[in-house]
Every structure is written in C-alpha cells, then in structure tokens.
Design a protein around this motif. Sequence first.
Motif, PDB file in Angstrom:
ATOM      1  N   GLU A  17      -9.887  -2.847  -5.732  1.00 47.56           N
ATOM      2  CA  GLU A  17      -9.574  -2.871  -4.289  1.00 47.56           C
ATOM      3  C   GLU A  17      -9.731  -4.250  -3.639  1.00 47.56           C
ATOM      4  OE1 GLU A  17      -8.708  -0.367  -2.674  1.00 47.56           O
ATOM      5  OE2 GLU A  17      -8.887   1.399  -4.005  1.00 47.56           O
ATOM      6  N   TYR A  68     -12.605   3.073   0.552  1.00 45.06           N
ATOM      7  CA  TYR A  68     -11.971   3.164   1.914  1.00 45.06           C
ATOM      8  C   TYR A  68     -12.854   3.875   2.934  1.00 45.06           C
ATOM      9  CZ  TYR A  68      -7.428   0.718   1.144  1.00 45.06           C
ATOM     10  OH  TYR A  68      -6.537  -0.169   1.025  1.00 45.06           O
ATOM     11  N   ASP A 127       0.880  -1.299  -0.113  1.00 46.08           N
ATOM     12  CA  ASP A 127      -0.039  -0.078   0.046  1.00 46.08           C
ATOM     13  C   ASP A 127       0.843   1.109  -0.051  1.00 46.08           C
ATOM     14  OD1 ASP A 127      -2.813   0.648  -0.092  1.00 46.08           O
ATOM     15  OD2 ASP A 127      -2.611   1.749   1.507  1.00 46.08           O
ATOM     16  N   CYS A 169     -10.949   4.633  -4.716  1.00 42.89           N
ATOM     17  CA  CYS A 169      -9.725   4.901  -3.654  1.00 42.89           C
ATOM     18  C   CYS A 169     -10.091   5.773  -2.617  1.00 42.89           C
ATOM     19  CB  CYS A 169      -8.477   5.318  -4.392  1.00 42.89           C
ATOM     20  SG  CYS A 169      -8.119   4.469  -6.015  1.00 42.89           S
ATOM     21  N   TYR A 200      -9.160   5.615   8.537  1.00 43.13           N
ATOM     22  CA  TYR A 200     -10.081   5.645   7.225  1.00 43.13           C
ATOM     23  C   TYR A 200     -11.304   5.823   7.830  1.00 43.13           C
ATOM     24  CZ  TYR A 200      -6.007   4.823   4.305  1.00 43.13           C
ATOM     25  OH  TYR A 200      -4.776   4.898   3.654  1.00 43.13           O
ATOM     26  N   GLU A 232      -1.225  10.013   4.450  1.00 40.56           N
ATOM     27  CA  GLU A 232      -1.667   8.631   4.638  1.00 40.56           C
ATOM     28  C   GLU A 232      -0.432   7.707   4.719  1.00 40.56           C
ATOM     29  OE1 GLU A 232      -4.574   6.680   2.144  1.00 40.56           O
ATOM     30  OE2 GLU A 232      -4.828   8.494   1.049  1.00 40.56           O
ATOM     31  N   TYR A 239       1.733   1.849  -3.566  1.00 36.99           N
ATOM     32  CA  TYR A 239       0.711   2.167  -4.115  1.00 36.99           C
ATOM     33  C   TYR A 239       0.459   3.612  -4.023  1.00 36.99           C
ATOM     34  CZ  TYR A 239      -4.381   3.068  -4.538  1.00 36.99           C
ATOM     35  OH  TYR A 239      -5.506   3.591  -4.862  1.00 36.99           O
TER      36      TYR A 239
HETATM   37  C1  LIG Z   1      -5.094  -0.050  -2.474  1.00 41.80           C
HETATM   38  C2  LIG Z   1      -5.701   1.394  -1.689  1.00 41.80           C
HETATM   39  N1  LIG Z   1      -6.772   2.155  -2.484  1.00 41.80           N
HETATM   40  C3  LIG Z   1      -7.123   3.294  -1.728  1.00 41.80           C
HETATM   41  C4  LIG Z   1      -6.377   3.956  -0.498  1.00 41.80           C
HETATM   42  C5  LIG Z   1      -7.029   4.859   0.249  1.00 41.80           C
HETATM   43  N2  LIG Z   1      -6.488   6.011  -0.383  1.00 41.80           N
HETATM   44  C6  LIG Z   1      -5.331   2.940  -0.150  1.00 41.80           C
HETATM   45  N3  LIG Z   1      -4.471   3.606   0.951  1.00 41.80           N
HETATM   46  N4  LIG Z   1      -4.980   1.847  -0.642  1.00 41.80           N
END
Ligand SMILES: Cc1ncc(CN)c(N)n1
Length: 216
Positions: free
Chosen positions: A202, A135, A44, A131, A160, A82, A47
Amino acid sequence: MKWSEQTWQTIEEKYNSILKMPFIKELSDGTLLLEKFKFYMAQDSLYLEHFGRTLSLIAAKIQDLQDVLAYMRFAENAIVVENALHESYFKDFGVTDKGILQPACHHYIHFLRSTAALESVEVAVAAVLPCFWIYREVGDYIYKNQNAINNPYQKWIETYGGDEFSIAVDQAIAICDKVAENTTEETRKRMTEAFITSTRMEYHFWEAAYQLKTWM
Ligand SMILES: Cc1ncc(CN)c(N)n1
C-alpha cells in the motif's frame, strides 16, 4: 488479544509512515498535482479489477457460507461501487485509456492473486485485509484533516472516509479474527506476514503514484 489487534501493532510504524507521505498530505489539502492523481486513479482502477477477482477466489474457497457471501459482496463492491468513483473522475478528466499495469500495481496485484491461488484461505484473507483496513484508517485520517473547501479530491475522501466502507472493513476484520482463532500458530504467523507485505505494498502504491513510476 485478537489476531487483528496483535497484527495491527506490528504495522503501526508503517501505517504512521503512510500518513506522512506527501501523496496523502497533498491529497488531504487538495494540492496534489492532477497528473499524480490521474496516474494513481488509472492504476487503482486496474488494481480494483484484480482485487475483485482475488476476492472472488477467496469467496470460492472460504468455508462458512456467510463468509462466501461477504467476499462475493466485497468483490462486487470493488469492481462496481469503488470503481464507479474512478470512472466518474475519468469522465471529469477526459481519461479514456488507463494504460498498462505499472510496477507497483503489478507487484501488488500479483502478490494478492498468487496468495489467493496458492496459500491457504486464512493467509489469503489476511493478505487482502490491508486493502480494507489501511484505506479506512487513511480515509478517516484524511477526512478529519482535510481542506474541504474546493478540494478536487473530495469524492475520494468521502468514499474511503465514509460509513459504508467502514462497515465492510469491520466485517473483513471479524472474518480474519474468526479464521485466525480456528487455525494453527504457524498459519497465524503466515497470516501476519501476508498482512505486513500488503501493508508495505500500500505504501509503495502511493509512493509510485507520487513519483509517476513506470516501467523502463
Ligand atoms: C491499492 C489499493 N488498495 C486498497 C484499496 C481500497 N479497496 C484501493 N482502492 N487501492
């Protein structure tokens, strides 16, 4: 009905499947194996860097100046705020190497990047919306159903399931509705398809973490 309301209806079943995933259930009750959470957080964190780059590309392309600023803020939040959550977990776990992008993360990131680069900005904002939105909904659901006593994943749940994240989500939804209203039926359809694809990803992102899925 707004584009966002209509589109959420198309993914309702997928969203309910996400809520039933063992990763989500175990994160919520605090029983998720640390190895799986570490894998998830490392992927993540990679990501979020690319998600932030994608949001910056959208900021460069979107018409309204207020929306430019919104996507710039979203990009900064993804990379700084984040990711600070992830860095704090890495410190706790002694993780120094996040490793490489594994298949689910690689697929998702490249879908977002290529959509932002090659599709219209309307489709790009729709592609990144899950995203935010998924979340927030998953975060809220976990927040309400969590075992808050000695849950090692409490910081994740608070990030979140928190109000600050929710404000950004509302903004992202409102921008999508505005651009959807001002575009063609064909583009609205492509927006919905992009939203569905990201929703699927997701799901697969969490599934891959639960299965510790790596390249051959
Ligand atoms: C895979 C993923 N998707 C969404 C989010 C939230 N921004 C995240 N942290 N990671």
